[in-house]
Structures are given as structure tokens and as C-alpha cells.
Design an enzyme around this catalytic site. Structure first.
Site, PDB file in Angstrom:
ATOM      1  N   HIS A  95      50.514 -99.035  -6.941  1.00 46.79           N
ATOM      2  CA  HIS A  95      52.052 -99.285  -5.905  1.00 46.79           C
ATOM      3  C   HIS A  95      51.674 -98.970  -4.576  1.00 46.79           C
ATOM      4  CE1 HIS A  95      54.908 -95.580  -4.806  1.00 46.79           C
ATOM      5  NE2 HIS A  95      55.885 -95.795  -5.837  1.00 46.79           N
TER       6      HIS A  95
ATOM      7  N   LYS B 115      57.129 -85.540 -11.860  1.00 50.58           N
ATOM      8  CA  LYS B 115      57.561 -86.384 -12.583  1.00 50.58           C
ATOM      9  C   LYS B 115      56.595 -86.432 -14.390  1.00 50.58           C
ATOM     10  CE  LYS B 115      56.199 -90.803  -9.095  1.00 50.58           C
ATOM     11  NZ  LYS B 115      57.540 -91.295  -9.091  1.00 50.58           N
TER      12      LYS B 115
ATOM     13  N   ASP C 138      45.048 -93.539  -9.831  1.00 50.41           N
ATOM     14  CA  ASP C 138      46.649 -93.025 -10.351  1.00 50.41           C
ATOM     15  C   ASP C 138      47.653 -92.727 -11.255  1.00 50.41           C
ATOM     16  OD1 ASP C 138      48.777 -92.732  -9.262  1.00 50.41           O
ATOM     17  OD2 ASP C 138      49.289 -94.423  -7.983  1.00 50.41           O
TER      18      ASP C 138
HETATM   19  C1  LIG Z   1      52.082 -95.406  -9.970  1.00 48.80           C
HETATM   20  C2  LIG Z   1      52.689 -94.906  -8.717  1.00 48.80           C
HETATM   21  N1  LIG Z   1      51.966 -94.009  -7.939  1.00 48.80           N
HETATM   22  C3  LIG Z   1      52.093 -93.339  -7.444  1.00 48.80           C
HETATM   23  C4  LIG Z   1      53.723 -92.949  -6.719  1.00 48.80           C
HETATM   24  C5  LIG Z   1      53.874 -92.129  -5.552  1.00 48.80           C
HETATM   25  O1  LIG Z   1      54.288 -90.511  -5.966  1.00 48.80           O
HETATM   26  P1  LIG Z   1      54.899 -89.715  -4.953  1.00 48.80           P
HETATM   27  O2  LIG Z   1      56.447 -90.315  -4.642  1.00 48.80           O
HETATM   28  O3  LIG Z   1      54.153 -88.073  -5.956  1.00 48.80           O
HETATM   29  O4  LIG Z   1      53.678 -89.820  -4.019  1.00 48.80           O
HETATM   30  C6  LIG Z   1      54.131 -93.284  -7.972  1.00 48.80           C
HETATM   31  C7  LIG Z   1      55.846 -92.788  -7.878  1.00 48.80           C
HETATM   32  O5  LIG Z   1      56.551 -93.578  -7.943  1.00 48.80           O
HETATM   33  C8  LIG Z   1      53.370 -94.183  -8.593  1.00 48.80           C
HETATM   34  O6  LIG Z   1      54.497 -94.520  -9.655  1.00 48.80           O
END
Ligand SMILES: Cc1ncc(COP(=O)(O)O)c(C=O)c1O
Length: 386
Positions: free
Chosen positions: A98, A201, A175
Site C-alpha cells: 500500500h 478496520k 503491515d
Molecule cells: C494494506 C494497507 N496498509 C495501510 C493502510 C492504511 O491504513 P490507515 O487508513 O488506517 O492509515 C491501508 C488502508 O486501507 C491498507 O489497506
């Protein structure tokens, strides 16, 4: 509303979450750790309780090694930017990351001259462990991997990656944004050094919550320096955890809600949750594959995946499809690149994106059936009957 966007933020929350938030605001949300009066102590006790619940949930031995953050992005930045980088250091990551991993990595590449390599992940989530192991050298300071792809739901082989990381004595940052609360995860057993996850989530907490686990032997530089309510006489940041990494007033109502979410998951049991969501995901994959012109990405039927499915219908733009589903059928999905152009490059959809559906605890097969009816109607309406 049919809500299929749990990979972004889960909704609705289990009973008890909103109540815990309201109770904190209405009854005791004084400043935790900043005073000795009754309400401050009550707020502090709630923070401690949630920290302990999270530690129990992920099998973390000492809850003080868990620090509260405002989301997964905050936690990932603390992990990545907390390492002291020098030119020539290396990071090994994956092609499924991400932007919340990729951008901090690209930042340290630019800022400090760190070399960053992304190992290619296959559609089913597998990657070459030989390639991973041979890419590690004495300059490699970090392995940073997502546990689950937020695009396709593919689950990466964390146990195998962790064995290699430990063998080479290189910290492993995971992550867990798409696995925390969706896929069983045992920090102690896996020997993970850094675990970043959101509270909003799969853990069913409110937005504005997240956390980072930092292994006891890792000493990160804090992202924020400031008031911690402890050791106020020191001019520098205190060394003890969690205070070292928790400057500023914490989100007491959000953390109270997160505690209620985690309690709900602990009562239901992660194995049960995973099994139920697998069943719904397999059902959805089976039904979806019958829709004419559909292309589904990621692991095939019979291969494990988290409750996330990305697909396209040939001839219909993903954004348009998601828009019609929302406006005409009240079905919430997410289209586009899902903040993961790398992931989309991996499945060759970087130009077109995809529609993503992602399930939570309260979704049903009937809701999936309604989605399939809607998709068939849209397809027939836009492309004609066959
Ligand atoms: C794989 C992954 N990493 C990081 C994030 C970032 O999460 P946050 O919105 O809680 O910062 C997300 C959010 O969709 C995600 O799916």
C-alpha cells in the site's frame, strides 16, 4: 445499504463500540496519564485495558510494547522513519504494498539514499523465498511486507518470511492493515519485530485508532517528541514504553471503542471469524464467476484469501460500475487503485483499476446475491443481453 467496504473501514460496528465511545465522552474522558484525579485515572485505566486486550488478541507478551497511533499509516511511519538510516542501507519489500508503506520507503530512499527493492508477489500471494533470502545482505536493515493485499486479499507467507528474517537477524515490519481482525495473527509465534495495524478496520474500533507493536530489543527514534505526562523533569523524550512513543493526549474515546471491538472479537474467536468469512468469500467468488464478462483477480477458488475480492466486468469502467452500484442499488464498494498502484501493477490493472468488495462480520450470502443481481442487471443494461 449493503456495505462491502470493510477493507477501507468496517461498518457497522458490533454492539458496544459506540456505547463505549459515548460512555468515555460522557462519563470520564479526562486526560489519561496527565493527572492524579479520579477521572484521569479512570481514563488511564481504559487505555491500559485496551492495550492489554490488544496484546492478548495478538499474543504480545508485554502490552507496554504496543503504542497507540491514529491509524495504520501513522504506525507504519513511526516504524519506518524511526530507524536511523544511512546512505547505502537497504530495505526489502514487496510488489503488493500500500502507499502507506511504499511512500515512507520512497521518502527514506530520497532523503537518506536508502536502496529499496520490491520483490514480486504472485497472484496467489506467494513469492520466491529463495529470491527474498538471496536479496538480503549485511546492509539490509529492514524487511517490510504487507500480510494481506488490500487489492486482492492474497495472503503472503508470513511464517516463512519470518523464519528467513530471524535467520538473518533482520527486523521484520508487517503491515497488518488487512489481516488484523480478519486473519489469525500471533506475534509471539511469528517473531515479528514491528506490527502496524489500524483499529478501524477488522478490529471494529472507531476511525482515528491504530497501533504499532515494537519488539523489546528494537529502539526506534520517536516520530513525535513532547508531553507524555511522565518524567516531566527530563528535557528529552523518556526512554520507557509506551510513553516514549505516545507524546500528546491520546484518543481516549476512540481507544475505549477499540477495546469494545477487540473484546467482541475475542469472545467470538478469531478461528470462527476467519472460517465464517472464508465461507462467505468462497460463496461470493463462486457466484461472481458466473457473471458474464467478469474477471476476478488474485488467488483462485480453493486458495486461501482474506475477505477481499477485486474484479472487473469487461467493457464497464470500474469507477462507473461502483458508482451505479452505490447510486442505484445502495451497495458500497470501492473502485480505482485502492492506494496501491504497486498492487495493481502486479495484477496488471494499473490503467483500469478494479472494483473491490470486502466483507465483515455482519455481511450475508443474501447480500452477495443482491450484488450478483445488480451486476447482471448493470451488465445487461449497459452491454446488452446475450
Ligand atoms: C494494506 C494497507 N496498509 C495501510 C493502510 C492504511 O491504513 P490507515 O487508513 O488506517 O492509515 C491501508 C488502508 O486501507 C491498507 O489497506
Amino acid at each position: 445499504m449493503i456495505y462491502f467496504d470493510h477493507a477501507a473501514s468496517s461498518w457497522p460496528k458490533p454492539e458496544g463500540v459506540a456505547e463505549a465511545v459515548a460512555q468515555a465522552i460522557n462519563e470520564y474522558a479526562a486526560n489519561p496519564g496527565r493527572g492524579g484525579h479520579q477521572l484521569a485515572r479512570q481514563a488511564n485505566a481504559k487505555i491500559r485495558e485496551t492495550r492489554a486486550l490488544l496484546a492478548q488478541f495478538f499474543n504480545i507478551q508485554d502490552p507496554r510494547n504496543l503504542i497507540f497511533c491514529s491509524n495504520a499509516t501513522h504506525a507504519l511511519n513511526q516504524a519506518i522513519q524511526g530507524i536511523v538510516w544511512e546512505a547505502g542501507d537497504r530495505v526489502i519489500s514487496t510488489s503488493y504494498e500500500h502507499n502507506s508503506v511504499r511512500r515512507p520507503l520512497e521518502y527514506i530512499r530520497e532523503e537518506y539514499g536508502v536502496e529499496v527493492d520490491y520483490i514480486q508477489v504472485q497472484d496467489n500471494g506467494s513469492l520466491s523465498l529463495e529470491e527474498l533470502e538471496s536479496s538480503l545482505d549485511e546492509n539490509t536493515k529492514l524487511i517490510a511486507v504487507t500480510h494481506v493485499s488490500n487489492v486482492t486479499g492474497a495472503i503472503l507467507p508470513l511464517a516463512e518470511i519470518s523464519v528467513i528474517a530471524r535467520k538473518k537477524n533482520i527486523p521484520l515490519l508487517v503491515d497488518a492493515s488487512q489481516s488484523a481482525g480478519f486473519v489469525p495473527l500471533d506475534v509471539d509465534e511469528l517473531g515479528i519485530s514491528l506490527l502496524a495495524f489500524p483499529g478501524h478496520k477488522g478490529l471494529y474500533g472507531p476511525q482515528g485508532t491504530g497501533a504499532l507493536y515494537i519488539a523489546p530489543d528494537l529502539n526506534l527514534t520517536p516520530l513525535l517528541h513532547g508531553g507524555t505526562g511522565s518524567h516531566s523533569e527530563l528535557k528529552e523524550q523518556p526512554g520507557e514504553r509506551p510513553a516514549r512513543y505516545e507524546s500528546g493526549t491520546l484518543n481516549t474515546p476512540g481507544i475505549a471503542g477499540l477495546g469494545a471491538g477487540v473484546k467482541f472479537l475475542l469472545e467470538r474467536g478469531m478461528e470462527t471469524i476467519f472460517k465464517e468469512e472464508q465461507e462467505l468469500t468462497i460463496y461470493a467468488l463462486t457466484q461472481l464467476s458466473e457473471v458474464q464478462g467478469v474477471q476476478i483477480y488474485g488467488p483462485g477458488l480453493g486458495e486461501e484469501r482474506a475477505p477481499v475480492i477485486a474484479f472487473n466486468i469487461e467493457g464497464i469502467a470500474s469507477q462507473e460500475l461502483a458508482h451505479i452500484l452505490d447510486q442505484h442499488y445502495s451497495i458500497a464498494t470501492r473502485a480505482g487503485l485502492h492506494c496501491s498502484p504497486l498492487g495493481h501493477e502486479s495484477i496488471k490493472t494499473e490503467q483500469i483499476g478494479a472494483v473491490r468488495i470486502s466483507f465483515g462480520l455482519f455481511n450475508t450470502k443474501q447480500e452477495v446475491d443482491q450484488l450478483i443481481v445488480a451486476l447482471n442487471e448493470i451488465r445487461d443494461g449497459m452491454l446488452g443481453f446475450v
